[in-house]
Write a protein that holds these residues in place. Sequence first.
Motif, PDB file in Angstrom:
ATOM      1  N   LEU A 114       0.826  -1.204   0.000  1.00  0.00           N
ATOM      2  CA  LEU A 114       0.000   0.000   0.000  1.00  0.00           C
ATOM      3  C   LEU A 114       0.857   1.249   0.000  1.00  0.00           C
ATOM      4  O   LEU A 114       0.635   2.177  -0.770  1.00  0.00           O
ATOM      5  N   MET A 115       1.874   1.265   0.846  1.00  0.00           N
ATOM      6  CA  MET A 115       2.713   2.454   0.946  1.00  0.00           C
ATOM      7  C   MET A 115       3.516   2.677  -0.319  1.00  0.00           C
ATOM      8  O   MET A 115       3.687   3.803  -0.772  1.00  0.00           O
ATOM      9  N   SER A 116       4.011   1.589  -0.921  1.00  0.00           N
ATOM     10  CA  SER A 116       4.803   1.749  -2.137  1.00  0.00           C
ATOM     11  C   SER A 116       3.937   2.231  -3.286  1.00  0.00           C
ATOM     12  O   SER A 116       4.348   3.087  -4.066  1.00  0.00           O
ATOM     13  N   ASN A 117       2.700   1.688  -3.382  1.00  0.00           N
ATOM     14  CA  ASN A 117       1.811   2.128  -4.454  1.00  0.00           C
ATOM     15  C   ASN A 117       1.430   3.583  -4.301  1.00  0.00           C
ATOM     16  O   ASN A 117       1.404   4.338  -5.260  1.00  0.00           O
ATOM     17  N   ASN A 118       1.155   3.992  -3.065  1.00  0.00           N
ATOM     18  CA  ASN A 118       0.776   5.380  -2.838  1.00  0.00           C
ATOM     19  C   ASN A 118       1.940   6.318  -3.072  1.00  0.00           C
ATOM     20  O   ASN A 118       1.777   7.425  -3.588  1.00  0.00           O
ATOM     21  N   SER A 119       3.150   5.896  -2.693  1.00  0.00           N
ATOM     22  CA  SER A 119       4.306   6.762  -2.916  1.00  0.00           C
ATOM     23  C   SER A 119       4.591   6.917  -4.396  1.00  0.00           C
ATOM     24  O   SER A 119       4.997   7.981  -4.856  1.00  0.00           O
ATOM     25  N   GLU A 120       4.322   5.840  -5.174  1.00  0.00           N
ATOM     26  CA  GLU A 120       4.509   5.958  -6.620  1.00  0.00           C
ATOM     27  C   GLU A 120       3.479   6.900  -7.230  1.00  0.00           C
ATOM     28  O   GLU A 120       3.778   7.639  -8.166  1.00  0.00           O
ATOM     29  N   ASN A 121       2.247   6.871  -6.660  1.00  0.00           N
ATOM     30  CA  ASN A 121       1.217   7.757  -7.181  1.00  0.00           C
ATOM     31  C   ASN A 121       1.510   9.207  -6.857  1.00  0.00           C
ATOM     32  O   ASN A 121       1.164  10.107  -7.614  1.00  0.00           O
ATOM     33  N   LEU A 122       2.152   9.436  -5.668  1.00  0.00           N
ATOM     34  CA  LEU A 122       2.444  10.804  -5.276  1.00  0.00           C
ATOM     35  C   LEU A 122       3.644  11.372  -6.019  1.00  0.00           C
ATOM     36  O   LEU A 122       3.776  12.585  -6.170  1.00  0.00           O
ATOM     37  N   MET A 123       4.554  10.507  -6.477  1.00  0.00           N
ATOM     38  CA  MET A 123       5.753  10.967  -7.166  1.00  0.00           C
ATOM     39  C   MET A 123       5.422  11.366  -8.596  1.00  0.00           C
ATOM     40  O   MET A 123       4.894  10.573  -9.356  1.00  0.00           O
ATOM     41  N   PRO A 124       5.690  12.575  -8.965  1.00  0.00           N
ATOM     42  CA  PRO A 124       5.408  12.978 -10.342  1.00  0.00           C
ATOM     43  C   PRO A 124       6.279  12.210 -11.319  1.00  0.00           C
ATOM     44  O   PRO A 124       7.440  11.935 -11.041  1.00  0.00           O
ATOM     45  N   ALA A 151      17.901  29.227  -8.264  1.00  0.00           N
ATOM     46  CA  ALA A 151      17.664  28.615  -9.576  1.00  0.00           C
ATOM     47  C   ALA A 151      18.114  27.159  -9.578  1.00  0.00           C
ATOM     48  O   ALA A 151      17.404  26.274 -10.088  1.00  0.00           O
ATOM     49  N   LEU A 152      19.269  26.897  -8.992  1.00  0.00           N
ATOM     50  CA  LEU A 152      19.773  25.522  -8.938  1.00  0.00           C
ATOM     51  C   LEU A 152      18.816  24.602  -8.199  1.00  0.00           C
ATOM     52  O   LEU A 152      18.649  23.435  -8.578  1.00  0.00           O
ATOM     53  N   SER A 153      18.187  25.103  -7.144  1.00  0.00           N
ATOM     54  CA  SER A 153      17.266  24.259  -6.379  1.00  0.00           C
ATOM     55  C   SER A 153      16.084  23.813  -7.240  1.00  0.00           C
ATOM     56  O   SER A 153      15.619  22.673  -7.125  1.00  0.00           O
ATOM     57  N   TYR A 154      15.608  24.686  -8.109  1.00  0.00           N
ATOM     58  CA  TYR A 154      14.493  24.309  -8.992  1.00  0.00           C
ATOM     59  C   TYR A 154      14.947  23.326 -10.062  1.00  0.00           C
ATOM     60  O   TYR A 154      14.240  22.351 -10.377  1.00  0.00           O
ATOM     61  N   TYR A 155      16.126  23.560 -10.635  1.00  0.00           N
ATOM     62  CA  TYR A 155      16.618  22.627 -11.648  1.00  0.00           C
ATOM     63  C   TYR A 155      16.886  21.252 -11.029  1.00  0.00           C
ATOM     64  O   TYR A 155      16.648  20.219 -11.674  1.00  0.00           O
ATOM     65  N   ASP A 156      17.357  21.236  -9.783  1.00  0.00           N
ATOM     66  CA  ASP A 156      17.591  19.960  -9.112  1.00  0.00           C
ATOM     67  C   ASP A 156      16.283  19.206  -8.891  1.00  0.00           C
ATOM     68  O   ASP A 156      16.242  17.971  -8.961  1.00  0.00           O
ATOM     69  N   LYS A 157      15.200  19.936  -8.610  1.00  0.00           N
ATOM     70  CA  LYS A 157      13.902  19.286  -8.446  1.00  0.00           C
ATOM     71  C   LYS A 157      13.459  18.627  -9.752  1.00  0.00           C
ATOM     72  O   LYS A 157      12.877  17.538  -9.741  1.00  0.00           O
ATOM     73  N   VAL A 158      13.732  19.295 -10.867  1.00  0.00           N
ATOM     74  CA  VAL A 158      13.410  18.710 -12.174  1.00  0.00           C
ATOM     75  C   VAL A 158      14.200  17.422 -12.374  1.00  0.00           C
ATOM     76  O   VAL A 158      13.657  16.394 -12.808  1.00  0.00           O
ATOM     77  N   LEU A 159      15.476  17.468 -12.044  1.00  0.00           N
ATOM     78  CA  LEU A 159      16.347  16.313 -12.278  1.00  0.00           C
ATOM     79  C   LEU A 159      16.079  15.174 -11.310  1.00  0.00           C
ATOM     80  O   LEU A 159      16.417  14.025 -11.586  1.00  0.00           O
ATOM     81  N   GLU A 160      15.472  15.464 -10.152  1.00  0.00           N
ATOM     82  CA  GLU A 160      15.064  14.396  -9.251  1.00  0.00           C
ATOM     83  C   GLU A 160      13.972  13.550  -9.894  1.00  0.00           C
ATOM     84  O   GLU A 160      13.907  12.345  -9.686  1.00  0.00           O
ATOM     85  N   VAL A 161      13.108  14.189 -10.660  1.00  0.00           N
ATOM     86  CA  VAL A 161      12.025  13.473 -11.335  1.00  0.00           C
ATOM     87  C   VAL A 161      12.523  12.832 -12.622  1.00  0.00           C
ATOM     88  O   VAL A 161      12.240  11.669 -12.908  1.00  0.00           O
ATOM     89  N   ASP A 162      13.276  13.585 -13.403  1.00  0.00           N
ATOM     90  CA  ASP A 162      13.768  13.106 -14.703  1.00  0.00           C
ATOM     91  C   ASP A 162      15.261  13.463 -14.813  1.00  0.00           C
ATOM     92  O   ASP A 162      15.609  14.560 -15.242  1.00  0.00           O
TER      93      ASP A 162
END
Length: 294
Positions: A114-124, A151-162
């Motif tokens: 349950l937790m893994s499925n929900n965490s996957e749903n929450l992760m963009p 600016a780096l903090s925002y780009y890092d957030k992008v790279l965390e996802v992709d």
Amino acid sequence: MNDMKGSDQSRKSSRYLKWTIVSCVLLALLWPLGNFVFWIMLGFISYFAFLSYYYQPKATPVFQRPNSTSGKLGDQEVNPLVFLFRLITKLKPIQWVIGAFVLLVVLTVLMPNLMSNNSENLMPSADQTVNLDSLVDLGNERYNSGQYESALSYYDKVLEVDPTNQFGLYNKALVYYSKKDYRTSISLVNYCIEANPDYGPAYYLLGDDFKFIDKLDSAIIFFERAYELGVRDSGLLQNLGDISYEQKEKERAIKFYKEAIEVDTTLVFVYERLAELEPSNSSLYLRKAAVARK
């Protein structure tokens, strides 16, 4: 009367134990519906289990001393293991072991899923380009206002996802380029190109990086590759013109300089360089240079 009361409590305890087991079964069936259903059913399980325990008839104290005039049995020490065994036999262990085992199985087996499925749903996901583009835009706003760390903090957030996102990698490299940390910028751009080999602006930035560490032979290679991929930034065109000029390739330099002023008509230096390279049209270029200065 005590027997009737005990019998009534026993029935209630048994009934609530059954509801506890039924709730566990329902939880097993309904848990895919999400966290809300999971916690509601877990609350029911806890509630019925508590009532089952609450209404369970109280056992006669196991450790009660029997009345004895001789005092021999009352004074006799009871072995702790014997006491524990007697206590367990008074607590209807079979019912509680079954209930506890079912609850343990439900929580152990279903909770991680349950937790893994929900965490996957929450992760963009990387497919959510609107969210990623918004993060890149926010990073660009910070970059344009000189707030490089933000600016780096925002780009890092992008790279965390992709991690291979071309805009996240390119713009992060651009920040380090602006901070004159060309080595770090080169490393990031190389990774960007490896993941996105047709992204022309990355080659342009890589050429600029090499230019500023005095590796012009490498710079020209990446400038030309950017040009081949369709980049027509005036800065790139002027760089190509400057390098061609330094290499005594007059016609090539003229070509790139003319393309540069088509993109940006304010390049005073380029007009002056063209006046030098094309003396027959020097007056025209110098007039344009004078206008560009105003």
